[in-house]
Each structure stands twice: as structure tokens, then as C-alpha cells.
Scaffold this motif. Sequence first.
Motif, PDB file in Angstrom:
ATOM      1  N   ALA A  29       0.826  -1.094   0.004  1.00 34.69           N
ATOM      2  CA  ALA A  29       0.041   0.110  -0.027  1.00 34.69           C
ATOM      3  C   ALA A  29       0.876   1.420   0.069  1.00 34.69           C
ATOM      4  CB  ALA A  29      -0.865  -0.118   1.192  1.00 34.69           C
ATOM      5  N   SER A  30       1.822   1.132   0.806  1.00 33.36           N
ATOM      6  CA  SER A  30       2.848   2.381   0.877  1.00 33.36           C
ATOM      7  C   SER A  30       3.366   2.691  -0.577  1.00 33.36           C
ATOM      8  CB  SER A  30       3.982   2.110   1.817  1.00 33.36           C
ATOM      9  OG  SER A  30       3.373   1.979   3.188  1.00 33.36           O
ATOM     10  N   LYS A  31       3.741   1.718  -1.172  1.00 27.35           N
ATOM     11  CA  LYS A  31       4.357   1.699  -2.749  1.00 27.35           C
ATOM     12  C   LYS A  31       3.340   2.420  -3.736  1.00 27.35           C
ATOM     13  CE  LYS A  31       7.770  -1.833  -2.216  1.00 27.35           C
ATOM     14  NZ  LYS A  31       8.340  -3.106  -2.682  1.00 27.35           N
ATOM     15  N   ILE A  32       1.965   1.632  -3.805  1.00 25.77           N
ATOM     16  CA  ILE A  32       1.051   2.258  -4.700  1.00 25.77           C
ATOM     17  C   ILE A  32       0.412   3.627  -4.387  1.00 25.77           C
ATOM     18  CG2 ILE A  32       0.685  -0.172  -5.402  1.00 25.77           C
ATOM     19  CD1 ILE A  32      -1.761   0.039  -3.886  1.00 25.77           C
ATOM     20  N   HIS A  33       0.424   4.045  -2.991  1.00 27.15           N
ATOM     21  CA  HIS A  33      -0.129   5.119  -2.573  1.00 27.15           C
ATOM     22  C   HIS A  33       0.700   6.223  -2.064  1.00 27.15           C
ATOM     23  CE1 HIS A  33      -4.011   3.465  -2.809  1.00 27.15           C
ATOM     24  NE2 HIS A  33      -3.722   2.663  -1.866  1.00 27.15           N
ATOM     25  N   ASN A  34       2.176   5.981  -2.254  1.00 26.70           N
ATOM     26  CA  ASN A  34       3.112   6.912  -1.832  1.00 26.70           C
ATOM     27  C   ASN A  34       2.935   7.676  -0.561  1.00 26.70           C
ATOM     28  OD1 ASN A  34       5.646   8.551  -2.299  1.00 26.70           O
ATOM     29  ND2 ASN A  34       4.307  10.087  -3.084  1.00 26.70           N
ATOM     30  N   LEU A  35       2.975   6.715   0.578  1.00 30.37           N
ATOM     31  CA  LEU A  35       2.316   6.997   1.957  1.00 30.37           C
ATOM     32  C   LEU A  35       3.579   7.827   2.657  1.00 30.37           C
ATOM     33  CD1 LEU A  35       0.439   3.941   2.949  1.00 30.37           C
ATOM     34  CD2 LEU A  35      -0.669   5.997   1.899  1.00 30.37           C
ATOM     35  N   VAL A  36       3.347   8.942   3.336  1.00 28.91           N
ATOM     36  CA  VAL A  36       4.452   9.228   4.145  1.00 28.91           C
ATOM     37  C   VAL A  36       4.081   8.557   5.458  1.00 28.91           C
ATOM     38  CG1 VAL A  36       4.357  11.674   3.284  1.00 28.91           C
ATOM     39  CG2 VAL A  36       2.702  11.157   5.153  1.00 28.91           C
ATOM     40  N   PRO A  37       5.359   8.563   6.496  1.00 26.94           N
ATOM     41  CA  PRO A  37       5.153   7.620   7.767  1.00 26.94           C
ATOM     42  C   PRO A  37       4.011   7.888   8.313  1.00 26.94           C
ATOM     43  CG  PRO A  37       7.428   8.728   7.431  1.00 26.94           C
ATOM     44  CD  PRO A  37       6.586   9.278   6.270  1.00 26.94           C
ATOM     45  N   ILE A  38       3.496   9.009   8.539  1.00 25.13           N
ATOM     46  CA  ILE A  38       2.391   8.946   9.400  1.00 25.13           C
ATOM     47  C   ILE A  38       1.075   8.431   8.890  1.00 25.13           C
ATOM     48  CG2 ILE A  38       1.605  11.410   8.418  1.00 25.13           C
ATOM     49  CD1 ILE A  38       1.503  10.085  12.260  1.00 25.13           C
ATOM     50  N   LYS A 108      -2.859  10.550  16.567  1.00 23.79           N
ATOM     51  CA  LYS A 108      -4.084  11.146  16.973  1.00 23.79           C
ATOM     52  C   LYS A 108      -4.330  12.388  16.395  1.00 23.79           C
ATOM     53  CE  LYS A 108      -4.296   9.175  21.501  1.00 23.79           C
ATOM     54  NZ  LYS A 108      -4.052   9.297  22.891  1.00 23.79           N
ATOM     55  N   GLU A 109      -3.342  13.127  16.175  1.00 23.76           N
ATOM     56  CA  GLU A 109      -3.466  14.529  15.506  1.00 23.76           C
ATOM     57  C   GLU A 109      -3.966  14.278  13.959  1.00 23.76           C
ATOM     58  OE1 GLU A 109      -0.864  18.462  14.555  1.00 23.76           O
ATOM     59  OE2 GLU A 109      -0.012  17.133  16.002  1.00 23.76           O
ATOM     60  N   ALA A 110      -3.017  13.338  13.431  1.00 24.64           N
ATOM     61  CA  ALA A 110      -3.196  13.072  11.808  1.00 24.64           C
ATOM     62  C   ALA A 110      -4.490  12.297  11.544  1.00 24.64           C
ATOM     63  CB  ALA A 110      -2.251  12.166  11.475  1.00 24.64           C
ATOM     64  N   VAL A 111      -5.125  11.366  12.553  1.00 24.11           N
ATOM     65  CA  VAL A 111      -6.496  10.912  12.104  1.00 24.11           C
ATOM     66  C   VAL A 111      -7.363  11.907  12.556  1.00 24.11           C
ATOM     67  CG1 VAL A 111      -7.880   8.899  12.816  1.00 24.11           C
ATOM     68  CG2 VAL A 111      -5.471   8.434  12.428  1.00 24.11           C
ATOM     69  N   GLY A 112      -7.409  12.424  13.693  1.00 21.20           N
ATOM     70  CA  GLY A 112      -8.314  13.522  14.063  1.00 21.20           C
ATOM     71  C   GLY A 112      -9.321  12.748  15.371  1.00 21.20           C
ATOM     72  N   GLN A 113      -9.985  13.531  16.139  1.00 25.17           N
ATOM     73  CA  GLN A 113     -10.653  13.169  17.198  1.00 25.17           C
ATOM     74  C   GLN A 113     -12.036  13.647  17.147  1.00 25.17           C
ATOM     75  OE1 GLN A 113      -7.214  14.524  19.688  1.00 25.17           O
ATOM     76  NE2 GLN A 113      -7.629  12.821  20.576  1.00 25.17           N
ATOM     77  N   LYS A 114     -12.807  14.086  16.146  1.00 21.26           N
ATOM     78  CA  LYS A 114     -14.141  14.445  16.085  1.00 21.26           C
ATOM     79  C   LYS A 114     -15.132  13.708  15.200  1.00 21.26           C
ATOM     80  CE  LYS A 114     -12.033  19.463  16.259  1.00 21.26           C
ATOM     81  NZ  LYS A 114     -12.086  20.551  15.486  1.00 21.26           N
ATOM     82  N   GLY A 115     -14.739  12.545  14.659  1.00 19.94           N
ATOM     83  CA  GLY A 115     -15.895  12.063  13.596  1.00 19.94           C
ATOM     84  C   GLY A 115     -16.246  10.720  14.090  1.00 19.94           C
TER      85      GLY A 115
END
Length: 288
Positions: A29-38, A108-115
Motif C-alpha cells: 500500500a505504501s508503494k502504490i499510494h506513496n504514503l508518508v510515515p504518518i 491522533k492528530e493526523a487521524v483526528g478526534q471529532k468524527g
Amino acid sequence: MTDIILRGLVFDKQARIAVIDTSEMLIHASKIHNLVPIAQNAMGRALTIGAYISYNMKNKLGRFNVIIDGEGPLGKIYVAGENQGKIKGYIENPNKLELIGSPAENIKEAVGQKGYFTIVKDMGLKEPYIGSTEIVSGNISDDFAYYLFASEGIKSAIGLDVFIHENRLCSYGVICEAMPGVSEEAIFILEDIMSRFKEISLRIANFGVEATFNYYFKHFGAEYLSIDKLDFFCNCEARADDIIKSIGETEIVDILREKPEVEIHCDYCGKNIVYNKSRLENVFERSF
């Protein structure tokens, strides 16, 4: 190396344990989506949850979707899959975010805590089952545990982790699920084991899923249920004709007025599927 999920019972069937390795799926998934570490951290955790759901579906033809929407910078996190460990996933904003500090600190900051944390299960009935609970943490582990309790009445302890070990991206999880009538002693011991999850995940990296299960649980009346493979699997090619049909002939004609072919993009695997006029005529059984 192959991703696997080991499922077992402990304390004479008072609790179910799943030890899960989704490292290869996350690397793919990291390769096909070019995911940053977070984003790798979030995707790995979500894929591990998908692996757990996949092998807990009673209907062999069942399908599921997980949508994690904490309203954070990563956007929505999607995981979809079928029975028998066929899983896929993507993140709305996979490479636009690079927070200062470690991925673990910022999840937690990246995903968020409101939804909301939502799971949709299609079990072959007339209507799919939809469960949705509020995001309570943003670390995905606690959010899934809260979902299991609030939506399905399951008490659990969940550890999910993504990290680099010996230059390899690793994604692991352990999910403990209390069965009805579980003793206080069993709960106390399982909570104590799960409090050392960082140690557990490192042991999985060094010795593997089966050895880790045996090390922590074998002496507590443990028995294996199954050891199964997991795959990052996308069936978009097989479903492409249906997607084209859903666009409708009128819209297809409008598109062909502007360009010679119709292209659909799969967010899960990144494929672009192209339909020229000949292929479209086969789908709709008419000429364009």
C-alpha cells in the motif's frame, strides 16, 4: 514473507486472541499510494483491523468496509475486504502531510478526534449491517475497541503498531476479545500482557506470529483455531463492467464526444482501467 493472522482461544475458551502481521500489505500500500510515515502508521493499523474483521465474518461470501473519519489532516481512511483475508485500503490524503515528531506520537492528530468510526458488513442478507461510533481517541486502536463494545457488545483489548525494524516496515496487531463469563483473573492477566504491547510487537518482528502467541499465551490453556494468510487484494478489474454500466449510456455518449475513451480509476489499488469504443460496445451491446 507472508502476512498471516493466528486466531486462538485462551483460559479454556474464556477469551479469543488474534495475533496479526500485515507488514507486506502495508509495504504494498505504501508503494502504490506513496504514503508518508504518518499515513503508513494509520494505514497499517486500519489494515490490521480489516484482517481481523475478514476472518470473523460468518458468511464466506461476506464483504465489509471500514471508514475511519476523524476529521484530521489525513482525511478519511478506507479499508474494504472479503472473507478469507482479502483486503485493500487507501487514505484520502496519503502524502500531503508530514508532521514533526514520530508517527506514533502524531497518529491522533493526523487521524483526528471529532468524527466517526464506521463498519459496513454485507453478509448476503437483504440489507447490510451498519455500525458507527464516535472517534474517542484517534489512535485507531482505542476507537476500534470502543466500536466493538458500543456497537457489538464485545469487551476487548487491542494493540496496533507500525514501526521500522531492521530497515523493514512492520505492521502488527494483537486483539483480545473477552467471551461471555470470562473470569476476573483472566481479564487481569490479559490486561497485564497487553500493557506491554510494544514488547509484544517487537517479539513478532523478531520471532514471528506463532512464536509470539506461544510465548505469551500458550501456558494459559491456549489452543489454536487457525493460522491463515492475508493478501492485499483488489477486484476492480472484475467489477469494472458494472461500474461502467452504472455510469449509464447517456453519460458515456457525452464523454465520448470529448475524448475517444472512458477511464475509471481505482482508489484502492491505483489502477486506471480504460474502455475504448469497442470495449464499451461489448459492455452495452450497442454501437457508439
